[in-house]
Design a protein around this motif. Structure first.
Motif, mmCIF file in Angstrom:
data_model
loop_
_atom_site.group_PDB
_atom_site.id
_atom_site.type_symbol
_atom_site.label_atom_id
_atom_site.label_comp_id
_atom_site.label_asym_id
_atom_site.label_seq_id
_atom_site.Cartn_x
_atom_site.Cartn_y
_atom_site.Cartn_z
ATOM 1 N N PRO A 154 -7.385 3.164 -4.629
ATOM 2 C CA PRO A 154 -6.338 2.807 -5.601
ATOM 3 C C PRO A 154 -5.319 3.928 -5.814
ATOM 4 O O PRO A 154 -5.678 5.109 -5.817
ATOM 5 C CB PRO A 154 -7.138 2.534 -6.880
ATOM 6 C CG PRO A 154 -8.503 2.161 -6.403
ATOM 7 C CD PRO A 154 -8.741 2.979 -5.166
ATOM 8 N N HIS A 155 -4.066 3.535 -5.957
ATOM 9 C CA HIS A 155 -2.948 4.435 -6.252
ATOM 10 C C HIS A 155 -2.593 5.375 -5.096
ATOM 11 O O HIS A 155 -1.832 6.318 -5.276
ATOM 12 C CB HIS A 155 -3.223 5.281 -7.506
ATOM 13 C CG HIS A 155 -3.700 4.484 -8.676
ATOM 14 N ND1 HIS A 155 -2.942 3.472 -9.247
ATOM 15 C CD2 HIS A 155 -4.868 4.526 -9.374
ATOM 16 C CE1 HIS A 155 -3.619 2.939 -10.254
ATOM 17 N NE2 HIS A 155 -4.788 3.553 -10.351
ATOM 18 N N LYS B 137 3.443 4.615 -5.136
ATOM 19 C CA LYS B 137 3.530 3.169 -5.285
ATOM 20 C C LYS B 137 4.530 2.623 -4.286
ATOM 21 O O LYS B 137 5.620 3.169 -4.120
ATOM 22 C CB LYS B 137 3.976 2.805 -6.701
ATOM 23 C CG LYS B 137 3.032 3.241 -7.801
ATOM 24 C CD LYS B 137 3.597 2.861 -9.166
ATOM 25 C CE LYS B 137 2.685 3.318 -10.294
ATOM 26 N NZ LYS B 137 3.267 2.994 -11.630
ATOM 27 N N SER C 68 1.685 -5.299 0.999
ATOM 28 C CA SER C 68 1.033 -3.993 1.128
ATOM 29 C C SER C 68 1.643 -3.089 2.197
ATOM 30 O O SER C 68 1.083 -2.048 2.507
ATOM 31 C CB SER C 68 -0.457 -4.187 1.447
ATOM 32 O OG SER C 68 -0.612 -4.899 2.663
#
Length: 248
Positions: free
Chosen positions: A170-171, A187, A204
């Motif tokens: 994540p991130h 991001k 993505s």
């Protein structure tokens, strides 16, 4: 926008700085925005943690009557906002050499103990200079691609970027370049806004069309110059065909 943050422990001087900066914004540029005025450096640290600003303009007193002085605060700012424009506003002009030694890279050192007109003009001149620096930096960034891995900053030429995609962590993001693969915090939406040469092929993945090797529209797959392949969303087919024509 050019976010402005002011930290001054004296309430009257804080109000004076706020008024001078507000007047400058009124007559010069609506791109500036006063994000925070604080008399406690801990408020600035909280702001940094929450907002993670980029290319902010910081007016800092050095003696903040706190465990954290202005120079220490500047060091913390620099860790979060690498492109920060730091201006010290203080009566302690004897500390100017220390700011150089601590490598906080302040762009100005304005003395409080001077006539108001001179003080105002120095504030205005510094704001104009800070905007010029930020504009020049953004112009350079648009021609390339920058990211951080730990404490190291990488600057790639636009042609070196192949694609960027979300990591399994994540991130974090993975960038595939002609120099290899790197993982960094970020991001995709921020990169899409910042770098207009990147094209979003899916939720993505952002790609650099210049490094497309081939496209199979039957199975919606793109092959890149490094041998990697990625799928693209069905709604991107028409735009990809246009991009290929433009690139060729």
């Amino acid at each position: 926008m050019y976010p402005i943050i002011v930290c001054e422990d004296d309430a009257a001087q804080l109000e004076q700085l706020h008024t001078l900066i507000k007047n400058y914004i009124l007559f010069h540029s609506d791109l500036f925005k006063i994000e925070l005025t604080a008399n406690n450096p801990n408020d600035v640290l909280t702001y940094l943690e929450k907002e993670e600003p980029q290319s902010g303009i910081y007016f800092l007193d050095i003696d903040l009557q706190n465990k954290i002085d202005g120079i220490q605060l500047a060091e913390e700012i620099r860790k979060v906002d690498v492109q920060a424009k730091i201006i010290f506003v203080t009566t302690h002009d004897e500390l100017a050499p220390l700011t150089l030694k601590r490598k906080v890279a302040a762009i100005d050192f304005i003395e409080k103990d001077q006539p108001l007109e001179n003080f105002r003009q120095e504030i205005y001149d510094t704001l104009t200079y800070a905007q010029q620096l930020i504009d020049e930096t953004r112009t350079v960034q648009k021609r390339g691609f920058s990211f951080e891995v730990g404490t190291q900053v990488y600057n790639l030429d636009k042609s070196e970027v192949i694609f960027v995609e979300a990591s399994d962590i994540p991130h974090r993001l993975n960038i595939f370049s002609t120099n290899g693969k790197f993982e960094f915090y970020g991001k995709l939406t921020d990169l899409e806004d910042k770098y207009d040469f990147l094209f979003k092929i899916s939720r993505s993945c952002l790609i650099n069309p210049e490094n497309i090797h081939h496209i199979n529209f039957a199975n919606r797959e793109i092959g890149f110059s490094n041998g990697e392949t990625r799928k693209f969303s069905i709604g991107k087919s028409r735009k990809l065909k246009s991009l290929i024509k433009e690139t060729l």
